[in-house]
Design a protein around this motif. Structure first.
Motif, PDB file in Angstrom:
ATOM      1  N   GLN A   1       4.355 -13.598   8.433  1.00  0.00           N
ATOM      2  CA  GLN A   1       5.773 -13.435   8.735  1.00  0.00           C
ATOM      3  C   GLN A   1       6.366 -12.146   8.203  1.00  0.00           C
ATOM      4  O   GLN A   1       7.476 -11.779   8.546  1.00  0.00           O
ATOM      5  CB  GLN A   1       6.562 -14.596   8.117  1.00  0.00           C
ATOM      6  N   SER A   2       5.658 -11.480   7.292  1.00  0.00           N
ATOM      7  CA  SER A   2       6.291 -10.373   6.589  1.00  0.00           C
ATOM      8  C   SER A   2       5.277  -9.283   6.284  1.00  0.00           C
ATOM      9  O   SER A   2       4.088  -9.444   6.535  1.00  0.00           O
ATOM     10  CB  SER A   2       6.903 -10.940   5.307  1.00  0.00           C
ATOM     11  N   GLY A   3       5.748  -8.184   5.740  1.00  0.00           N
ATOM     12  CA  GLY A   3       4.868  -7.080   5.372  1.00  0.00           C
ATOM     13  C   GLY A   3       4.119  -7.369   4.085  1.00  0.00           C
ATOM     14  O   GLY A   3       4.227  -6.640   3.124  1.00  0.00           O
TER      15      GLY A   3
ATOM     16  N   SER B   1       3.789   0.605   2.561  1.00  0.00           N
ATOM     17  CA  SER B   1       3.674  -0.264   3.737  1.00  0.00           C
ATOM     18  C   SER B   1       4.991  -0.931   4.106  1.00  0.00           C
ATOM     19  O   SER B   1       5.187  -1.314   5.251  1.00  0.00           O
ATOM     20  CB  SER B   1       2.609  -1.330   3.491  1.00  0.00           C
ATOM     21  N   PHE B   2       5.904  -1.061   3.148  1.00  0.00           N
ATOM     22  CA  PHE B   2       7.152  -1.754   3.464  1.00  0.00           C
ATOM     23  C   PHE B   2       8.138  -0.875   4.238  1.00  0.00           C
ATOM     24  O   PHE B   2       9.240  -1.328   4.561  1.00  0.00           O
ATOM     25  CB  PHE B   2       7.818  -2.303   2.196  1.00  0.00           C
ATOM     26  N   ALA B   3       7.757   0.358   4.553  1.00  0.00           N
ATOM     27  CA  ALA B   3       8.671   1.262   5.268  1.00  0.00           C
ATOM     28  C   ALA B   3       9.166   0.662   6.577  1.00  0.00           C
ATOM     29  O   ALA B   3      10.286   0.930   7.006  1.00  0.00           O
ATOM     30  CB  ALA B   3       7.988   2.600   5.538  1.00  0.00           C
ATOM     31  N   THR B   4       8.327  -0.172   7.206  1.00  0.00           N
ATOM     32  CA  THR B   4       8.706  -0.729   8.511  1.00  0.00           C
ATOM     33  C   THR B   4      10.028  -1.493   8.430  1.00  0.00           C
ATOM     34  O   THR B   4      10.738  -1.608   9.418  1.00  0.00           O
ATOM     35  CB  THR B   4       7.614  -1.684   9.046  1.00  0.00           C
TER      36      THR B   4
ATOM     37  N   LEU C   1       0.854  -1.171   0.000  1.00  0.00           N
ATOM     38  CA  LEU C   1       0.000   0.000   0.000  1.00  0.00           C
ATOM     39  C   LEU C   1       0.893   1.225   0.000  1.00  0.00           C
ATOM     40  O   LEU C   1       1.743   1.374   0.859  1.00  0.00           O
ATOM     41  CB  LEU C   1      -0.832  -0.058   1.285  1.00  0.00           C
ATOM     42  N   LYS C   2       0.693   2.093  -0.981  1.00  0.00           N
ATOM     43  CA  LYS C   2       1.465   3.346  -0.957  1.00  0.00           C
ATOM     44  C   LYS C   2       0.706   4.330  -0.074  1.00  0.00           C
ATOM     45  O   LYS C   2      -0.208   3.968   0.634  1.00  0.00           O
ATOM     46  CB  LYS C   2       1.568   3.904  -2.379  1.00  0.00           C
ATOM     47  N   SER C   3       1.071   5.576  -0.181  1.00  0.00           N
ATOM     48  CA  SER C   3       0.333   6.675   0.448  1.00  0.00           C
ATOM     49  C   SER C   3       0.019   6.501   1.921  1.00  0.00           C
ATOM     50  O   SER C   3      -1.082   6.753   2.362  1.00  0.00           O
ATOM     51  CB  SER C   3      -0.962   6.998  -0.302  1.00  0.00           C
ATOM     52  N   LEU C   4       0.985   5.995   2.664  1.00  0.00           N
ATOM     53  CA  LEU C   4       0.834   5.996   4.113  1.00  0.00           C
ATOM     54  C   LEU C   4       1.773   7.051   4.671  1.00  0.00           C
ATOM     55  O   LEU C   4       2.868   7.245   4.151  1.00  0.00           O
ATOM     56  CB  LEU C   4       1.206   4.636   4.697  1.00  0.00           C
TER      57      LEU C   4
END
Lengths: 382, 450
Positions: free
Chosen positions: B372-374, B304-307, B168-171
Motif C-alpha cells: 500500500q505504501s512506499g 525512495s519516498f520522493a514519490t 533507499l537513499k541515493s536515487l
C-alpha cells in the motif's frame, strides 16, 4: 477653541488609518490561509495564493486519452478528447507536443508526429489524433499548452476533513475530547483563582504581600520546566495520563495569570461597599459570593476567554499529560497534526484544519468579547 | 451535572472510536505469504483481553497501513494492538520513557535515539534468537544486526531492535518523457552523470532540482548528498570511521565529498533557481520541478519516498522513473547502498509485546504494508510481487542485492551534530561558505560533546 468637546481633531484620521493598517496587517496572513484552504496541493505548490484570485496564464501539461480508447473511423485510428476534461476551461494561446517546444503551434494547426500520426488541438480544448496504424503503448500522448484560466477553487479539502470516512470519525471524537479537556480546564482555575484573588485583595493576613509577589514571580516560569517532574508525579500517585491529569496540569499552569488578573480587578472595587457589608455583619464568604463575584464578572469572563483559547489550541500539555499510547485519547490539534502526513507536506490540509479548529474559539470570543476589553482595562485605568 | 454529561459524551465518543478492525486482504488471497502466517497463528499464544501499544512517527496515511498490519496480529492472538503516531515522536518517547509511561513497542526513526534510551536502561534486549534471525534473514544481515545493537546501562552491547520499513537513499529521479524529448541517455557512471549535467546546462536547460528546506530540519537533504558522495569516493570502512568520528570531520576526504556535492549545488547553471535558491526551496516542493511545463529541471536526487511529493497525476514508473546514483568508474568501489529506516524496539516488556515483535518478523507483516505504501523490506523472505508498483519492486531488489548497506550517517552521529551542526553547516556551505571552514566548525561542535 480647538479643544471644544465634540470637535474632531485632525489626529482622528491618523488613528483611523493606523488602525486600518494594523487590521489589514493582521488579517493578511489569515486571508492567505483562507484562500489556500480552497486550493489543491498542486495549486499551492505551483503558485502563490494571491494569484489564485485572478485569471492567470498558465503553462499546463496533460496526457491525452490512452491508446486503449482509440476508435476506428474510415480506416484511420482516432483518439479524441478535451484537455479541459479534468480542469476549468480557458483560452488556449499556443501548444506543443515536446517539453522543449511547448509553444510551437497555434490552436487548430495540424501537426505531423515522428511516427507518422497527426495531432491537432483546437481553441476550445478538444484534440484529435489520427494514425493509419494502431496507436501503441499504455500512456497517452503528452500535450503542452498555454492557457489563460479563470480562478479555480475546490471544497475537497473541507470535505476530506469533515466528511471523509477516514477522518470524520476521528475528528468528531477529537472534537468532543477537546471539549472534555477544555471546559473543566477553564472552570477549575477560575474557581480556585477567584477565591485566592479575593483573599489576596481583601483579607488581612501576614505575608500577603510576599504571596502576591510569589504569584507574579510564577508568571515568568516556563511550563516546559515542569513537564517531566509533573508527569512523574502523576504516574507515582496513580493518576497517570488522562483527563484528570491534563485538567490538573492546565489548572496549575493557568493559575498564576488567573490570580494576578482577578486580584488586580478586585482590588480596584470600591472599598466602601465591602466595609459597609462588614459593618452590617456579612462574613467574608457572603461578601465574596454576593458582592465581589457579581462585580467581577467582566474579569472572570476575560480570563475565561484566555484560558479557553489557550487550552483549545494547546498541543504540548495534551501530548504530555493526556495522550497515551492506547490511542483512546486525542485532541483536535493532535488530530490535525496527524493529518499533515508523515513528512508534513500537506499544506492544504493545514490551512483547512486551521479554519475548522478556529470556529469554536471564534464563537466563544464573539460571545464574550465585550467583557474582554473591560476586564483587561479594569485595574489599570481608574 | 454538566460535568457528568460531558464525561458520558466523551465516553460515547471513545466507544465509537474502538470499532472492530477488519482484515485488509482476505487470508489466502493475493501475492502474500499466507503459509507462514497461518502456521504462526496456530501456535500463537492466546492473548485475549490484553492490549499491546505501539508508538511511532508514522502519520497519515502510513499509520492506517500499519494498523492494517496489526489487524492480522489481533486476528491471530485475540489481543488488541493499538498504534498511535506523533510528529513529535522523538521528544515524546523521551518524556514518556523518563516518566515511566512508555508504550510497549516504540518505532524509532533514528537508531541514535534508540541507543540513547538503551543506555538509560529503558529498553529490553530482544535476545540471541532474534539477533540470529536478522543476521540470517535480512540481506546484508550483519549490517542490520550492528545497527540494532547498542550498549545497555552497564555498557554491554545488546541486540535491541530490528528494522522494519526501510527507505533507499541515493536515487536520481527523472521524467522519461522529458529525457526522450531532449534525447538524453541515462548515465552509468558518475563521470557520465557529470557530463550529462554539463550537457543539459549547455543546452540552455537546468539539470538539477535541489531543495534543502524542511522547517527546523532544513539542510538534511544535503547531508544525504554528502553521505552518498562519501560512499562513492571512499571505501565503506572510511565511511564508518567518519560516522563514528574516528576520522575527524575536517579530514581531507570528507572535505572532498562535500566539494563533490558543491560541484552540483553551488553552480548557478546547474540548479533550478540558482544556488541561492537551494537552501530556501522546500525539499517537498523541489521534485515537482521535474513535471512542470516546461520542465524546471531534469534530475532530482532523493530517497525512495520522493514519490509522495510528486504531483497527483504523475504515475511512478510511467511518468517518473529513477536510476541509482552511480559511482565513479575510476574508483571501483562497487555499488554501496545508502538507506534509512525505522527500528522497532520493546520499551515496556509484556508477553503481548514479545508476541507482536515475533509477528512483525513474518513476511506478511511487511507485505501488507508494502502493498500500500512506499515501504521497502530488507527481509529476504517477502514476496516481491507484493510491492505496490514496479518502481518499488526495483528498489526492493536493489536492497536485497546489496552487499554493503550503510545507514544514513547523520542519523548515526550524535544528535547535536547529525541533527544540528551538520544540517546548518550544509546550509552555510551551500550558501557559499568554504568547505574547510564548515567542516572545522562541525568538528569543533563534535569535540565539544566529548
Amino acid at each position: 477653541m480647538d479643544n471644544i468637546a465634540g470637535h474632531k481633531s485632525g489626529l482622528t484620521w491618523a488613528v483611523h488609518l493606523s488602525v486600518a493598517f494594523l487590521v489589514i496587517l493582521w488579517l493578511f496572513p489569515t486571508m492567505g490561509l483562507f484562500v489556500s484552504s480552497f486550493r489543491t496541493a498542486d495549486q499551492i505548490s505551483s503558485s502563490g495564493w494571491w494569484k489564485a484570485l485572478f485569471p492567470t496564464e498558465q503553462n499546463i501539461v496533460i496526457r491525452g486519452a490512452s491508446p486503449s480508447e482509440q476508435v476506428q473511423v474510415d480506416g484511420m485510428y482516432v483518439i479524441e478528447g478535451s484537455v479541459f476534461d479534468s480542469r476549468a476551461s480557458g483560452d488556449i494561446a499556443h501548444w506543443g507536443t515536446s517539453s522543449r517546444e511547448i509553444d510551437a503551434y497555434k490552436p487548430g494547426e495540424v501537426v505531423e508526429m515522428r511516427d507518422g500520426s497527426t495531432i491537432t488541438l483546437n481553441e476550445d480544448g478538444t484534440y484529435r489524433m489520427e494514425n493509419a496504424a494502431e496507436f501503441e503503448g499504455s500512456r497517452g500522448q503528452r500535450i503542452f499548452f498555454t492557457a489563460t484560466t479563470p480562478p479555480e477553487f475546490t471544497l475537497d479539502n473541507y470535505e476530506f476533513m469533515l466528511f471523509d470516512e477516514r477522518n470524520s470519525e476521528g475528528m468528531s471524537k477529537a472534537f468532543f475530547s477537546t471539549l472534555t479537556v477544555t471546559i473543566p480546564a477553564t472552570v477549575i482555575p477560575i474557581l480556585i483563582a477567584a477565591f485566592a484573588a479575593y483573599a489576596l485583595a481583601w483579607m488581612e493576613f501576614p505575608g500577603r504581600a510576599i504571596l502576591i509577589a510569589c504569584v507574579v514571580g510564577l508568571l515568568v516560569v516556563p511550563l516546559q520546566l515542569a513537564l517531566i517532574p509533573l508527569l512523574k508525579f502523576h504516574n507515582n500517585i496513580g493518576i497517570g495520563k488522562g483527563y484528570l491529569g491534563v485538567w490538573l496540569a492546565h489548572t496549575g499552569f493557568g493559575l498564576p495569570l488567573a490570580i494576578y488578573l482577578l486580584r488586580n480587578y478586585m482590588v480596584g472595587l470600591p472599598r466602601d461597599i465591602i466595609e459597609n457589608a462588614k459593618v452590617d455583619g456579612a462574613t467574608d464568604f457572603q461578601i465574596f459570593v454576593k458582592i465581589i463575584l457579581p462585580l467581577s464578572f467582566p474579569a472572570l469572563a476575560s480570563f475565561a476567554i484566555f484560558q479557553f483559547l489557550w487550552t483549545w489550541n494547546d498541543l504540548l500539555v495534551a501530548m504530555v499529560f493526556l495522550i497515551d499510547s492506547s490511542g483512546q485519547t486525542t485532541v483536535m490539534t493532535k488530530q490535525i497534526v496527524e493529518m499533515l502526513g508523515t513528512r508534513g507536506g500537506d499544506w492544504e490540509i493545514l490551512a483547512t484544519a486551521a479554519f475548522i479548529s478556529m470556529a469554536v474559539p471564534i464563537a466563544v470570543f464573539f460571545a464574550m468579547q465585550r467583557y474582554l476589553v473591560r476586564g483587561l482595562l479594569a485595574g489599570s485605568v481608574k | 451535572m454538566k460535568f457528568h454529561l460531558l464525561a458520558s459524551v466523551a465516553g460515547l465518543a471513545l466507544v465509537a472510536g474502538a470499532a472492530n478492525a477488519e482484515l485488509k486482504f482476505p487470508v489466502g488471497e493475493g501475492p502474500f505469504s499466507w503459509d507462514s502466517y497461518t502456521a504462526w497463528a496456530e501456535s500463537a499464544p492466546d492473548l485475549s483481553g490484553q492490549t499491546v501499544t505501539v508508538s511511532g512517527p508514522w502519520l497519515n496515511p502510513e499509520d492506517g497501513f500499519f494498523r492494517d498490519v496489526l489487524a492480522y496480529f489481533e486476528e491471530a492472538t485475540g489481543a488488541k494492538a493499538v498504534y498511535t503516531g506523533s510528529d513529535g515522536f522523538e521528544q515524546q518517547i523521551v518524556i514518556d520513557a523518563e516518566a515511566g509511561s512508555a508504550p510497549n513497542i516504540a518505532v524509532f526513526p533514528q537508531p541514535g535515539l534508540a541507543a540513547v534510551l538503551a543506555a538509560k536502561g529503558q529498553m529490553t534486549p530482544l535476545g540471541d534468537d532474534m539477533r540470529q534471525w536478522v543476521a540470517d534473514n535480512y540481506a546484508a544481515g550483519q549490517s542490520w544486526v550492528d545497527l540494532g545493537t547498542y550498549p545497555d546501562q552497564n555498557g554491554d552491547p545488546q541486540f535491541y531492535g530490528f528494522f522494519y520499513n526501510v527507505n533507499l537513499k541515493s536515487l536520481v529521479w527523472y521524467s522519461p518523457d522529458n529525457f526522450d524529448d531532449a534525447g538524453y541517455e541515462l548515465p552509468g557512471t558518475m563521470e557520465e552523470l557529470k557530463a550529462l549535467t554539463e550537457q543539459i546546462a549547455a543546452d540552455g536547460e537546468v539539470p538539477w532540482c535541489i531543495g534543502l528546506g524542511s522547517g527546523a530540519a532544513t539542510g538534511w537533504p544535503a547531508t544525504d548528498w554528502v553521505e552518498d558522495m562519501m560512499l562513492r569516493t571512499q571505501p565503506p570502512e572510511v565511511y564508518d570511521q567518519w560516522v563514528s568520528n574516528e576520522m575527524p570531520f575536517n579530514d581531507e576526504r570528507v572535505i572532498e565529498a562535500i566539494e563533490e556535492y558543491g560541484w552540483f549545488a553551488r553552480n548557478d547553471a546547474f540548479v533550478s533557481g540558482g544556488s541561492g535558491a537551494v537552501s530556501s526551496t522546500d525539499f517537498r516542493d523541489s521534485p515537482k520541478g521535474l513535471f512542470t511545463s516546461p520542465p524546471q529541471c531534469y534530475l532530482h536526487r532523493q530517497a525512495s519516498f520522493a514519490t509522495a511529493f510528486f504531483p497527483e497525476d504523475v504515475v511512478p514508473g510511467e511518468d517518473a522513473d529513477f536510476f541509482y546514483l552511480p559511482g565513479f568508474a575510476e574508483k571501483d568501489l562497487g555499488n554501496p547502498v545508502l538507506g534509512g529506516g525505522t527500528v522497532l524496539a520493546i520499551t515496556d516488556p509484556t508477553p503481548g509485546a514479545e508476541a507482536l515483535m515475533e509477528f512483525l518478523t513474518l513476511p506478511i507483516a511487511s507485505e501488507v504494508f508494502m502493498n500500500q505504501s512506499g515501504f521497502l523490506a530488507p527481509h529476504k523472505g517477502v514476496n516481491l510481487d507484493a510491492y505496490r508498483d514496479e518502481i518499488l519492486r526495483k528498489q526492493g531488489e536493489i536492497l536485497l542485492d546489496a552487499t554493503t548497506f550503510r545507514f544514513d550517517g547523520s542519523d548515526l552521529m550524535p544528535a547535536a551534530v547529525g541533527a544540528g551542526t551538520f544540517w546548518t553547516g550544509m546550509v552555510d556551505y551551500t550558501g557559499g561558505k568554504d568547505a574547510k571552514a564548515v567542516a572545522d566548525d562541525i568538528q569543533r561542535s563534535w569535540d565539544a560533546l566529548k
